[in-house]
Design a protein around this motif. Sequence first.
Motif, short mmCIF file in Angstrom:
data_model
loop_
_atom_site.label_atom_id
_atom_site.label_comp_id
_atom_site.label_asym_id
_atom_site.label_seq_id
_atom_site.Cartn_x
_atom_site.Cartn_y
_atom_site.Cartn_z
N GLU A 32 35.30 34.17 39.88
CA GLU A 32 35.28 34.82 41.20
C GLU A 32 34.94 33.81 42.30
O GLU A 32 35.56 33.82 43.36
N LEU A 35 37.93 31.58 42.77
CA LEU A 35 38.98 32.28 43.52
C LEU A 35 38.70 32.30 45.00
O LEU A 35 39.61 32.10 45.82
N CYS A 60 42.41 31.47 36.82
CA CYS A 60 41.23 32.32 37.03
C CYS A 60 41.53 33.77 36.64
O CYS A 60 40.75 34.40 35.90
N TYR A 61 42.66 34.29 37.11
CA TYR A 61 43.01 35.67 36.78
C TYR A 61 43.26 35.85 35.29
O TYR A 61 42.94 36.88 34.72
N GLN A 66 43.12 39.71 34.13
CA GLN A 66 43.98 40.38 35.10
C GLN A 66 45.36 39.74 35.00
O GLN A 66 45.76 38.92 35.83
N LYS A 69 48.19 39.77 37.81
CA LYS A 69 47.88 38.83 38.89
C LYS A 69 48.08 37.39 38.42
O LYS A 69 48.61 36.56 39.15
N ALA A 70 47.65 37.10 37.18
CA ALA A 70 47.84 35.75 36.63
C ALA A 70 49.32 35.41 36.59
O ALA A 70 49.73 34.32 37.02
#
Length: 120
Positions: A32, A35, A60-61, A66, A69-70
Amino acid sequence: MIQIRRIKFKDGEWMLGVGKIAFTWVFAKDYEKALSIYFEILKIKNYKDLATVYTNIGVCYFHLKQLKKAEHYYQLGIDHSVIIEKANNNSNLAILYLDNSEVDKAERTMSKLDLKKLSN
């Protein structure tokens, strides 16, 4: 929210440092925080290494599970990449698909690479 002071050193070196700070948060598994830094970097006009930023957002995603989103950010990374980066970014996307048991998508993703261009 993390504030990024916009101080220009030589040829954008300051952004390299901010990118390394964001990656340090990835390494520390604080996705987080990473990001928030990457999204601040995206606000900078004419930033030259969008492919890396988009790919790292995808990473990160991915770790945050997630996957949609990735996938989106990995694809943006590919779209903004030069040939050698495309190979790396396609590999990331293929790993995401394999992790999600989507073998056909992984194979299609890797088949898009022109290996002759990579060897030059």
